[in-house]
Design an enzyme around this catalytic site. Sequence first.
Site, PDB file in Angstrom:
ATOM      1  N   CYS C 124       0.889  -1.157   0.000  1.00 54.52           N
ATOM      2  CA  CYS C 124       0.000   0.000   0.000  1.00 54.52           C
ATOM      3  C   CYS C 124       0.924   1.204   0.000  1.00 54.52           C
ATOM      4  O   CYS C 124       1.535   1.514   1.016  1.00 54.52           O
ATOM      5  CB  CYS C 124      -0.903   0.016   1.234  1.00 54.52           C
ATOM      6  SG  CYS C 124      -1.842   1.548   1.375  1.00 54.52           S
ATOM      7  N   CYS C 127      -0.578   4.209   2.431  1.00 47.88           N
ATOM      8  CA  CYS C 127      -0.680   4.102   3.894  1.00 47.88           C
ATOM      9  C   CYS C 127      -0.248   2.709   4.322  1.00 47.88           C
ATOM     10  O   CYS C 127       0.935   2.382   4.181  1.00 47.88           O
ATOM     11  CB  CYS C 127      -2.072   4.479   4.405  1.00 47.88           C
ATOM     12  SG  CYS C 127      -3.478   3.730   3.579  1.00 47.88           S
ATOM     13  N   SER C 128      -1.165   1.896   4.815  1.00 44.97           N
ATOM     14  CA  SER C 128      -0.740   0.585   5.306  1.00 44.97           C
ATOM     15  C   SER C 128      -1.849  -0.447   5.137  1.00 44.97           C
ATOM     16  O   SER C 128      -2.007  -1.328   5.974  1.00 44.97           O
ATOM     17  CB  SER C 128      -0.329   0.684   6.774  1.00 44.97           C
ATOM     18  OG  SER C 128      -1.393   1.262   7.515  1.00 44.97           O
ATOM     19  N   CYS C 129      -2.649  -0.329   4.075  1.00 43.96           N
ATOM     20  CA  CYS C 129      -3.739  -1.283   3.832  1.00 43.96           C
ATOM     21  C   CYS C 129      -3.175  -2.702   3.793  1.00 43.96           C
ATOM     22  O   CYS C 129      -2.155  -2.957   3.131  1.00 43.96           O
ATOM     23  CB  CYS C 129      -4.429  -0.983   2.508  1.00 43.96           C
ATOM     24  SG  CYS C 129      -5.203   0.644   2.479  1.00 43.96           S
TER      25      CYS C 129
END
Lengths: 111, 93, 222
Positions: C124, C127-129
């Site tokens: 991602c 962000c941090s999906c």
Amino acid sequence: MRGPHDVGGLDFGPVDPAEHELTFWEKQIDAIRAVIGAKGLVTTHENRRTIEQMGNDIYDTLNYYERWTAALQRQMVDKGILAQDEIDARVAQVRKRLADTGELELNAGSN
Amino acid sequence: MSATLKAGDIVRVRDDYPIGHIRTPVYIRGKTGRVEKYFGDFGNPETLAYCLPTDDRPLYKVRFLQSELWPTYSGSARDSVELDLYEHWLEKV
Amino acid sequence: MSDHDHHHHDHDHDHDHGHDHAHPFQDDDKVHSYYQILGQAMKELLIEKGVVTADEVRAALERRDGITPANGSKVVARAWTDPAYRERLFKDANAAVAEFGIDMPTTHLVAVENTEDVHNVVVCTLCSCYPRDLLGLPPAWYKSKAYRSRVVHEPRAVLEEFGTALPDDVEVRVHDSTADMRYLVIPRRPAGTHGMSEEQLRALVSRDTMIGVTTVQPPSAK
């Protein structure tokens, strides 16, 4: 033209694959966010937006869960759920408690 | 909004830079790829992020060749990147 | 990091260039950042005002602690051994993981399969999906600017940093999770595992193979 979060295609050097065991503090912030999210008080979209708006310096200086904490503070104040004054007063209280005991009493806070 | 694109369509990502919460990364703007799949309609994060009412937007999986994205790419010519992009960021070529 | 540079012996981490790494805030650190104190202060206030309850926070913590990559491994091993399940997984991954009691109410899971011709890897960049319900919380490197910035434009170099070298005739396909989808890589089943049970196969499937930065090694190589 990039926000601080939009890093695809740049080069931030070699990946450090070291495992980082999350601390209780980090997991707790994650849990509070999960509860706030489940109640519909702050959506994932809003959370991302708050973090992206912090600007490069803050985004790069804070670690992941510090950013989440900072975002939560901003959102709670924006929504009128907490007042900045009461947050500041409680921060001072926690800091004093910390100075007195040398610990955060991470499990404290429940009535 | 109903989906106007389908798998196999060649699309170009808008090369626009409005300020706001946008899920179309800068590195993919202006690039050309191929629609792989229509996922269905989803709330528009660009308005949801500001707690504004949203309509649902068609969302697609779009595949881009690495060689299209990075002129100096040195891996296999078939290597690719796939992103999930909303229809309002895509123009049919 | 050089060996003479160790300040915190147990918890020492390289900071990547963007200082994106989690700082080592261990419970035994005596120095607490403003944000750590802020987090505690807000937790107390939110509980006192009844915005959240201590029980809700505790339950959320326990739920997170209960999710490990073993969830994902179950799905992979079943997909390897049950062709009908595999078909259901690629048709409707949310429904297929629900068969294991894994509920993903707010995200759409997409399973992508590694084959002879295609190797999938997930990132991602924004962000941090991450498929948290299947793999737990993402590792620090997955959230780092180093991984997020580079894997979309030099995936083979990044994979090599994880010890994964892929032949040129395999397409490396990077999935940048930019919207509502979460991706789970179904790695290739290694040779020499023909007679193994589903339980035995699960043990071969690590978190990193389901993100796509490594491949599943046959048991003899372990």
